[in-house]
Write a protein that holds these residues in place. Sequence first.
Motif, PDB file in Angstrom:
ATOM      1  N   ALA A  20      46.447  24.539  21.093  1.00 38.74           N
ATOM      2  CA  ALA A  20      47.030  25.544  20.144  1.00 38.74           C
ATOM      3  C   ALA A  20      48.025  25.650  20.927  1.00 38.74           C
ATOM      4  O   ALA A  20      48.513  26.840  21.425  1.00 38.74           O
ATOM      5  CB  ALA A  20      46.447  26.423  19.790  1.00 38.74           C
ATOM      6  N   SER A  45      47.439  29.604  16.213  1.00 39.19           N
ATOM      7  CA  SER A  45      47.014  30.554  14.954  1.00 39.19           C
ATOM      8  C   SER A  45      47.399  31.258  14.441  1.00 39.19           C
ATOM      9  O   SER A  45      47.935  31.679  13.993  1.00 39.19           O
ATOM     10  CB  SER A  45      46.098  31.285  16.052  1.00 39.19           C
ATOM     11  OG  SER A  45      45.233  30.879  17.641  1.00 39.19           O
ATOM     12  N   ASN A 134      39.713  31.263  18.071  1.00 41.82           N
ATOM     13  CA  ASN A 134      40.381  32.028  20.202  1.00 41.82           C
ATOM     14  C   ASN A 134      39.601  33.600  19.190  1.00 41.82           C
ATOM     15  O   ASN A 134      39.921  34.544  19.192  1.00 41.82           O
ATOM     16  CB  ASN A 134      41.853  31.887  19.601  1.00 41.82           C
ATOM     17  CG  ASN A 134      41.845  32.198  21.490  1.00 41.82           C
ATOM     18  OD1 ASN A 134      41.654  33.198  21.557  1.00 41.82           O
ATOM     19  ND2 ASN A 134      43.270  31.663  21.350  1.00 41.82           N
ATOM     20  N   SER A 218      52.250  27.918  32.281  1.00 39.92           N
ATOM     21  CA  SER A 218      51.267  27.639  33.556  1.00 39.92           C
ATOM     22  C   SER A 218      51.661  26.867  34.306  1.00 39.92           C
ATOM     23  O   SER A 218      52.661  25.368  34.432  1.00 39.92           O
ATOM     24  CB  SER A 218      49.501  26.962  32.807  1.00 39.92           C
ATOM     25  OG  SER A 218      49.549  25.573  32.551  1.00 39.92           O
ATOM     26  N   THR A 244      40.849  24.374  28.839  1.00 37.71           N
ATOM     27  CA  THR A 244      42.459  25.161  28.003  1.00 37.71           C
ATOM     28  C   THR A 244      43.353  25.512  29.782  1.00 37.71           C
ATOM     29  O   THR A 244      42.549  26.613  30.190  1.00 37.71           O
ATOM     30  CB  THR A 244      42.257  25.838  26.890  1.00 37.71           C
ATOM     31  OG1 THR A 244      44.192  25.615  26.510  1.00 37.71           O
ATOM     32  CG2 THR A 244      42.078  26.668  26.921  1.00 37.71           C
ATOM     33  N   SER A 268      51.675  23.490  28.052  1.00 39.86           N
ATOM     34  CA  SER A 268      52.480  23.539  29.240  1.00 39.86           C
ATOM     35  C   SER A 268      53.528  22.268  30.037  1.00 39.86           C
ATOM     36  O   SER A 268      54.617  22.648  29.492  1.00 39.86           O
ATOM     37  CB  SER A 268      51.920  25.214  30.332  1.00 39.86           C
ATOM     38  OG  SER A 268      52.057  26.044  30.315  1.00 39.86           O
TER      39      SER A 268
END
Length: 330
Positions: A20, A45, A134, A218, A244, A268
């Motif tokens: 997402a 989301s 989520n 990340s 993820t 990322s």
Amino acid sequence: MDLTTTYLGFDLPHPIIAGASPLSRYLDRVRQLEDAGIAMITLHSLFEEQLINEELATNAAIDDSGEQYAEALSYFPTPPDFAVGPDEYLDMVRKVKDAVAVPVVGSLNGITRGGWLRYAALIEQAGADALELNTYNLVTDSDENAWTVEREMIEMVRAIKAQITIPLSVKLSPFYTALPNLAKELALAGADGLVLFNRFYQPDIDVEELEVNRLSLSDSTELLLRLHWTAILAGQVNASLAITGGVHSALDLVKSVMVGAHAVQLVSAILKQGPRHVTDLRLELISWLEQHEYHSLRQMQGSMSLRRCPDPKAYERANYIHMLQSYQVE
Ligand SMILES: Cc1cc2nc3c(=O)[nH]c(=O)nc-3n(C[C@H](O)[C@H](O)[C@H](O)COP(=O)(O)O)c2cc1C
């Protein structure tokens, strides 16, 4: 090389899927991801706060006096905090579905049951092939206990499953006292897959400006936490597993599959390197598997999980004690 995998009941040509992210708001990016060979696309989301806000605003508009809603509205982020409204979201689902042939996963993001969950069915009607829930929660109230939070998650899954026919995955945060049990209960409530983990956004503090800093992307160091827990859950929980967080290189991918992931989500890595990275990763994965004489991805899937790895203690408390005790001081 056979890279096929099964995730949420979908037979995918390989395990690389888009997590997402705001990329799903741009149809050209979505098409580029498909051209680069992505196996599945997760949309960003729709948030519980946003849907409740919308509902309150509608009620306030219907009821002239509106005052009772004013206070309630102040609890939630104001609409400009959200990039797209609920109707635009459903429209985006339709457009993305029209634009690509790969499976498209809608995403709902929230922590309590309520009328907003009807969007699960609306997202399905708009054409999503699956839904990701989520459950990012940040409990700051000392009167709220762990069981209440977890039970709410489980009941949310049950409530959503009662409304939809498409598969449902649950994206979890990393910190629970007894994750394997929670994972099992979520699967029993109907979760078809678990996505490990939300990044725990930990604001750093700018001591000069007295501000908290912004989101950073990340790197691979974040993968280790996911590898550990995926290894523990693999084969124990009746649900697909996706990782993820911190998947950037082909080796990250190999490790993820070895611990038992059926799919890996990239965000990322794509934001940093562009959709072409998906193509490169797939080619590097093939080359790694060939060099190591695997015939298929499934052959190594789960080979380093707690249940199947040669040294299960590596994932347990015994290894923690060993690591602390065996450190040699120079
Ligand atoms: C800019 C940005 C927006 C994101 N938006 C969402 C979102 O709407 N819903 C969600 O579940 N995760 C969202 N995420 C989290 C990602 O899906 C993913 O779980 C996280 O970035 C870790 O994966 P990565 O290491 O590949 O980035 C977002 C991440 C980024 C960087």
